[in-house]
Design a protein around this motif. Structure first.
Motif, mmCIF file in Angstrom:
data_model
loop_
_atom_site.group_PDB
_atom_site.id
_atom_site.type_symbol
_atom_site.label_atom_id
_atom_site.label_comp_id
_atom_site.label_asym_id
_atom_site.label_seq_id
_atom_site.Cartn_x
_atom_site.Cartn_y
_atom_site.Cartn_z
ATOM 1 N N TYR A 290 -22.312 67.043 -1.749
ATOM 2 C CA TYR A 290 -22.071 67.849 -2.715
ATOM 3 C C TYR A 290 -22.032 67.370 -4.228
ATOM 4 O O TYR A 290 -22.650 67.994 -5.028
ATOM 5 N N TYR A 293 -25.557 66.563 -4.899
ATOM 6 C CA TYR A 293 -26.320 68.102 -5.133
ATOM 7 C C TYR A 293 -25.848 68.397 -6.825
ATOM 8 O O TYR A 293 -26.878 68.841 -7.519
ATOM 9 N N ARG A 294 -24.792 68.153 -7.264
ATOM 10 C CA ARG A 294 -24.518 68.353 -8.523
ATOM 11 C C ARG A 294 -25.074 67.606 -9.727
ATOM 12 O O ARG A 294 -25.322 68.042 -10.747
ATOM 13 N N GLU A 295 -25.557 66.269 -9.238
ATOM 14 C CA GLU A 295 -26.157 65.384 -9.848
ATOM 15 C C GLU A 295 -27.665 65.620 -9.985
ATOM 16 O O GLU A 295 -28.638 64.636 -10.388
ATOM 17 N N ASP A 410 -20.041 76.743 -9.984
ATOM 18 C CA ASP A 410 -20.216 75.231 -9.971
ATOM 19 C C ASP A 410 -19.175 74.386 -10.206
ATOM 20 O O ASP A 410 -19.022 73.670 -11.003
ATOM 21 N N LYS A 412 -16.545 71.113 -9.509
ATOM 22 C CA LYS A 412 -16.619 69.641 -9.456
ATOM 23 C C LYS A 412 -16.325 69.157 -8.199
ATOM 24 O O LYS A 412 -16.934 67.863 -7.885
ATOM 25 N N GLU A 414 -16.450 70.162 -3.737
ATOM 26 C CA GLU A 414 -16.894 71.227 -2.758
ATOM 27 C C GLU A 414 -15.697 71.725 -1.892
ATOM 28 O O GLU A 414 -15.041 71.017 -1.444
ATOM 29 N N ASP A 528 -11.194 72.793 -11.128
ATOM 30 C CA ASP A 528 -11.522 71.583 -11.679
ATOM 31 C C ASP A 528 -10.479 70.518 -12.619
ATOM 32 O O ASP A 528 -10.777 69.410 -12.634
#
Length: 535
Positions: A290, A293-295, A410, A412, A414, A528
């Protein structure tokens, strides 16, 4: 000790086979011949045998992996093998035979236990190391005074060995360091244009190289694990030892058997083994994939049939089932090669039990990863909550709506986000009016089915958020207060009442959705902020 002449020949490998740019010269057209092990074409076998007798190279199937065959008694053929593979010339080759009597021609001082081991495991995936006879050149043994010998069971391999004169050296038919080939296509990817012929006998049966047992020491020592395990040996000959570096870092000693010293089986991407109990491994890999994926990156994941459904992000490949580790062994190198076609920089793999076939699997994974490991517990402990469960009365409206809203953030970290009901008599879909409102917000609960809340939902890393106080109190009274159970309002510190739209017009569901969206937005911010505190 090997003569000085052997050392000089090692120096000539690059001069003969590499150009000025250090690239291997493609100086031949590789023939590819299809062959059926159940109905062997003798014409093809004789053609391949002649190539080997003349000092050429032929890739062929065995029950373990595809081997790169050469005449084991010709030193020049060994030099060609090292050059074609780009293999270090101190990495010994295994000599393959088809008749047990031929062992006496290439080995001396053969221990008495050899007869019983050969009776049980030859032909088969067992390589034994002996003192070599003068007939075996140092080019084949990597400069050692010992020789590794195997008798494969694959009918194509046996036929080729006989056609070539009885002694065929054969490391795996791949570029050195790459995943071993389990199909002829894998061989062609690495060696097309560098060898004379490939015998295409289809996919191999086992998929991992043979077990290597050193017979020159007492007790005999396993130098490379494979399909034949220590327990199987001990039933026949008593105690065997196991080389302590099998799952350790690279040794500085000269390798006595193939695969002991150098990094092997490696995909192009960086491979990391995630170690812990299986639940921790899954959670850690979820978190790592995850983060990638965020990056904006894709992570590769090596999963099993049992764990495949738990991964949402990254490119996930099924290596087999834990109930039958032979499937994992058979698919390991295929999966590693498949990742070379994917746009991934990092691959995360689950680990496997270091016993039986699992020991061989982990040995190959460790080599492929260059002994890079990640502690699953170290990754997991950075995340306070990993599952968030919304709980309503029936799990047909407000709880699933809140869960779906949170899934669209979205975050920070998962999380596994789901919903449950305290009174679920039978599985049923979400309320139609709730689904209509969700669709108007570009979300959907079309696949939702109501599920009953139970004790399995209460884990130390689970956050339980009820829609109202009544549900919270019921959970606490039934299961105790040691779990993370709050009302949604309480957790986000907002006393805005969540209206119950049941039995009311569509507009009431719309009003409920807006309240839930505001509260879940605050929930996302708080989750978050918890991540920032942990960092």
């Amino acid at each position: 000790m090997p003569p000085d002449g052997w050392r000089n020949k090692r120096m000539r490998i690059k001069e003969f086979f590499f150009d000025r740019n250090n690239d291997i010269i493609k100086f031949m057209k590789t023939k590819i011949r299809k062959i059926d092990k159940n109905q062997i074409d003798e014409t093809i076998i004789q053609e391949a045998g002649e190539i080997l007798k003349e000092g050429g190279l032929v890739a062929f199937p065995t029950e373990t992996v595809y081997g790169l065959g050469a005449d084991a008694l010709k030193e020049q053929a060994a030099l060609k093998t090292y050059a074609a593979k780009g293999r270090p010339s101190d990495n010994p080759l295994i000599v393959h035979i088809a008749e047990y009597e031929d062992l006496k021609r290439i080995a001396v001082n053969i221990p008495a236990e050899t007869d019983i081991l050969a009776a049980h495991f030859w032909p088969g995936p067992l390589t034994m190391i002996f003192e070599k006879s003068p007939s075996v050149p140092y080019g084949t043994t990597g400069g050692l005074d010992t020789v590794a010998v195997r008798m494969p069971s694959d009918p194509v391999a046996q036929a080729l060995i006989r056609a070539a004169g009885g002694f065929v050296s054969a490391p795996s038919a791949n570029t050195s360091g790459r995943p071993s080939p389990t199909t002829a296509e894998h061989v062609a990817e690495d060696l097309d244009g560098k060898i004379d012929m490939i015998l295409d006998g289809g996919a191999v049966d086992i998929g991992l190289e043979s077990t290597i047992l050193d017979m020159t020491v007492t007790p005999p020592m396993i130098l490379r694990p494979g399909a034949i395990t220590a327990e199987m040996f001990e039933e026949l000959i008593g105690e065997v030892s196991v080389d302590e570096t099998l799952l350790g870092d690279e040794s500085e000693k000269a390798p006595k058997a193939p695969g002991m010293k150098y990094r092997h089986y490696a995909p192009k991407a960086k491979l990391l083994i995630v170690e812990g109990d299986l639940r921790e491994e899954i959670l850690a890999i979820r978190q790592l994939s995850y983060a990638a994926y965020r990056e904006g990156r894709q992570a590769g994941i090596i999963a099993t049939a049992e764990t495949l459904p738990f991964y949402k992000y990254g490119i996930v490949k099924n290596i087999g089932t834990r109930e039958n580790e032979k499937t994992i062994a058979r698919n390991l190198y295929r999966v590693l090669r498949e990742f070379d076609e994917e746009d991934v920089e990092t691959i995360y793999s689950e680990s496997f039990a270091v016993q039986g076939m699992g020991k061989a699997i982990m040995n190959r994974l460790e080599k492929a990863a260059g002994h890079l490991r990640i502690s699953a517990a170290a990754v997991v402990k950075r995340q306070k909550y990993r599952r968030i469960t919304f709980v309503g009365k029936t799990d047909c409206a407000r709880a699933p709506m809140a869960a779906e809203i949170l899934r669209h953030y979205d975050l920070k970290q998962e999380y596994v986000v789901d919903s449950r009901g305290l009174v679920v008599l039978f599985p049923e879909p979400v309320n139609q009016k709730a689904e209509a409102i969700m669709k108007s917000a570009q979300m959907t609960l079309a696949d939702h089915v109501s599920r009953q809340f139970d004790a399995e939902n209460l884990q130390d890393d689970a956050l339980i958020l009820t829609i109202d106080e009544n549900q919270k109190n019921k959970i606490l009274s039934e299961y105790g207060r040691e779990y993370n159970v709050y009302t949604l309002n309480e957790f986000v510190e907002d006393d805005t009442e969540i209206p119950d739209p049941y039995g009311k017009p569509l507009t009431a569901y719309g009003e409920c959705f807006e309240v839930l969206r505001g509260l879940v937005g605050r929930l996302a911010d708080k989750l978050d902020s918890l991540v920032e505190e942990e960092e």
